[in-house]
Every structure is written in C-alpha cells, then in structure tokens.
Design a protein around this motif. Structure first.
Motif, PDB file in Angstrom:
ATOM      1  N   ALA A 148       0.828  -1.204   0.000  1.00 60.83           N
ATOM      2  CA  ALA A 148       0.000   0.000   0.000  1.00 60.83           C
ATOM      3  C   ALA A 148       0.864   1.256   0.000  1.00 60.83           C
ATOM      4  N   TRP A 177       1.024   4.285  -2.901  1.00 58.15           N
ATOM      5  CA  TRP A 177       0.846   5.711  -2.613  1.00 58.15           C
ATOM      6  C   TRP A 177       2.091   6.518  -2.974  1.00 58.15           C
ATOM      7  N   ARG A 178       3.249   5.916  -2.852  1.00 57.85           N
ATOM      8  CA  ARG A 178       4.465   6.631  -3.244  1.00 57.85           C
ATOM      9  C   ARG A 178       4.462   6.918  -4.741  1.00 57.85           C
ATOM     10  N   MET A 216       1.704   7.232  -6.500  1.00 57.89           N
ATOM     11  CA  MET A 216       0.644   8.217  -6.712  1.00 57.89           C
ATOM     12  C   MET A 216       1.101   9.628  -6.351  1.00 57.89           C
ATOM     13  N   TYR A 217       2.016   9.739  -5.380  1.00 53.14           N
ATOM     14  CA  TYR A 217       2.517  11.049  -4.959  1.00 53.14           C
ATOM     15  C   TYR A 217       3.698  11.533  -5.795  1.00 53.14           C
ATOM     16  N   SER A 277       0.410  14.132   3.858  1.00 56.37           N
ATOM     17  CA  SER A 277       0.334  13.145   2.780  1.00 56.37           C
ATOM     18  C   SER A 277       0.399  11.729   3.330  1.00 56.37           C
ATOM     19  N   ALA A 334      -2.612   8.593   3.312  1.00 57.68           N
ATOM     20  CA  ALA A 334      -2.360   7.219   2.880  1.00 57.68           C
ATOM     21  C   ALA A 334      -2.689   6.226   3.993  1.00 57.68           C
ATOM     22  N   TRP A 338      -6.497   5.836   4.411  1.00 59.64           N
ATOM     23  CA  TRP A 338      -7.023   4.969   3.340  1.00 59.64           C
ATOM     24  C   TRP A 338      -6.744   3.509   3.645  1.00 59.64           C
ATOM     25  N   LYS A 339      -5.561   3.216   4.157  1.00 58.17           N
ATOM     26  CA  LYS A 339      -5.181   1.838   4.446  1.00 58.17           C
ATOM     27  C   LYS A 339      -5.951   1.274   5.638  1.00 58.17           C
ATOM     28  N   MET A 389       4.129   2.369   6.663  1.00 61.57           N
ATOM     29  CA  MET A 389       3.675   3.433   5.781  1.00 61.57           C
ATOM     30  C   MET A 389       4.661   4.594   5.724  1.00 61.57           C
ATOM     31  N   LEU A 404       7.257   5.592   2.601  1.00 54.81           N
ATOM     32  CA  LEU A 404       6.941   6.853   1.936  1.00 54.81           C
ATOM     33  C   LEU A 404       8.059   7.877   2.068  1.00 54.81           C
TER      34      LEU A 404
END
Length: 297
Positions: A120, A124-125, A127-128, A161, A165, A168-169, A233, A237
């Motif tokens: 996950a 997200w990484r 997506m960012y 940020s 994430a 969401w997780k 996370m 990230l």
C-alpha cells in the motif's frame, strides 16, 4: 482446598506454561533487554557497551529532535485515528443500508485493509510522484495546480500526505468493527424511535451512538495502539524525512539502531515507546473490564 481443586489448579498452570514461556521469550525478555541497553552507550565505532546511566536519557529528552519525534507521533496518531474512525463509521452506516450490490461494495471496502502495508505504501508513493503521479495528474487536469507538487519532499505537507495514505489503508478495519456493531443494535429500539417521529439524525444520536458507545471507545483505543506503532507506511513513503518532518517513534528507533548503529539511543526511544504503549494497553483492558462488569451486573 480439596485434592480435585488443587490438581485442577496445577493442570491449569501446566497448560498455560508453554504460552507464558513463549510470550516471555519473544516479548518480555527483549523489552527488558531494551531497558538495560538504554543505560549503555553502544555504537558501530565503539561496539563495547559503556555504562552511562541516565546520561543518555538527559541528553535525548532535552534535545529538539526528541521533541520533534514526540510531536510528530502525536499528530500522526491523533489525525489517523480520528479520520480513520470517522470515515470507517460513515462507510459502515452506508453499508448497513439495503443497497444494490451491497456484497460487492463490502468486498471493495476491504481491499485497502487486506493489502500488505508495504505494498500500500509503494502504491501511494507512486501516486505522490511529482512527475508521473496520479494525484498531480488529476489536479493539473482539473486546473487546480499548474505544476507537479512534491508531496513527500516538502516538510510542510509530507506528514499530511502520509496521514491520508494511512487513513485509506486503515479505515476498512474500523468499518468492519462498526458494521458489526450496527447490526447488533436492537431493531425494536430503532423502530420505536421511528414511530415516535425521530428523524435519521435523532436516531443516530439517541439510539445508534449510545448503543455503540463501548465499541467506539474500544475501537478508538485499539486503533490508537496500532497507529502509534505503525512503521511500514511512513518508512516506505518518507523514511522519516524530509528534515525529520515525519519521524515517529518506530521509524526513529529503526534509523538509530539499524541505520546509524546507535543502539543505546535507539533503546532510549524504545523505552519511551514501550511506556506509551503500556499506558494505552492498560486503558484498553480497563475499558474492556468495565464493560464486562456492566454486562454481568
């Protein structure tokens, strides 16, 4: 004490002993070792432990770095827990309705939760990503920004940020808990409130929330414990950066111990982390025991 009672008590301890031994070896012994290690100065350059007593505690507690880690841990835990529970409760209310495709919707909601934390975080990484990330692409296509934003490289927005994430997780966990609690509420109370003319808001405030109060408190405490100790996370990230803007206790302990080989300082942070977790676990079991006593009385 009768012979039978005496024998039963010894049998009980005999059956529990393997579990107690396993927990002691895997949990309590390392925790005790961490406390002992915190009184010594050990590093990669000087691997021989040197006893320093409370000097390491005084040095670390008085540093701006420790204050930053404590503040980051509070911000991280508070906002992730609150947003995760609010979003999970809202999703549970929606999924508790008789809607088309309800089974599919419940399965889709669970997807973020069943993903491994590292997977996950990697998603997200991507997506960012400032150049190729989906978030910047969507915002630029809508005209909200005119250039890519480095979401994970700016100290002012990196923590926010990471929080998004993590929410969401983690929100599906709260959703499942609250959905089970909603289905356990007595339908007769809700129907009686409807007969009395109570609208959706009044039913929520007067019937649903009071009936779920114990579950909500326990879930808040449980998600607080899990979030405070959540490593995957933030490390994937940001690795605690930029400029220590996202370092929390787990990431700081890992960086000091396994990145810089400053084992004594990492142990000091570990002791404070253990104390914080012990306090939260005590509150958790206290709430559980109070709820059990109320039900039995």
């Amino acid at each position: 004490m009768s012979l039978m009672t005496y024998r039963d008590r010894w049998l009980t301890w005999l059956f529990v002993a393997p579990a107690l031994l396993l927990v002691s070896v895997l949990m309590y012994y390392p925790m005790l070792g961490t406390v002992v290690e915190s009184f010594y100065s050990t590093s990669f350059i000087n691997p021989t432990p040197k006893f320093v007593g409370l000097t390491a505690y005084e040095k670390i507690v008085g540093s701006a770095e420790f204050t930053r880690v404590v503040w980051n841990s509070f911000i991280w835990t508070f906002f992730v827990v609150v947003l995760q529970n609010v979003l999970g409760f809202a999703a549970a209310l929606l999924l508790n309705q008789h809607l088309p495709g309800q089974g599919l919707m419940r399965a889709l909601v669970l997807l973020p939760w069943v993903l491994p934390g590292v997977v996950a975080a990697v998603l997200w990484r991507f997506m960012y990503d400032p150049q190729l990330g989906l978030i910047n692409s969507v915002l630029m296509s809508l005209g909200l920004i005119d250039h890519g934003i480095a979401w994970l490289a700016e100290p002012t927005i990196a923590m926010g940020s990471a929080i998004i994430a993590a929410v969401w997780k983690g929100f599906p966990f709260s959703c499942v808990v609250y959905l089970a609690a909603l289905q356990a509420i007595d339908r007769e109370q809700i129907e009686a409130a409807i007969v009395d003319g109570a609208g959706p808001v009044r039913r929520l405030l007067d019937v649903i929330l009071p009936g779920m109060r114990e579950v909500i408190v326990i879930n808040f405490l449980l998600t607080t414990i899990l979030t405070f100790n959540y490593f995957d996370m933030i490390w994937v990230l940001t690795r605690g950066g930029p400029q220590n803007a996202t370092h929390i206790f787990p990431t700081k302990i890992y960086e000091l111990g396994f990145g810089q080989f400053r084992f004594g300082e990492a142990a000091v942070y570990g002791v404070f982390s253990i104390l914080a977790l012990a306090l939260m676990i005590t509150l958790y079991f206290g709430v559980q025991s109070n709820g059990s006593r109320r039900k039995s009385s």
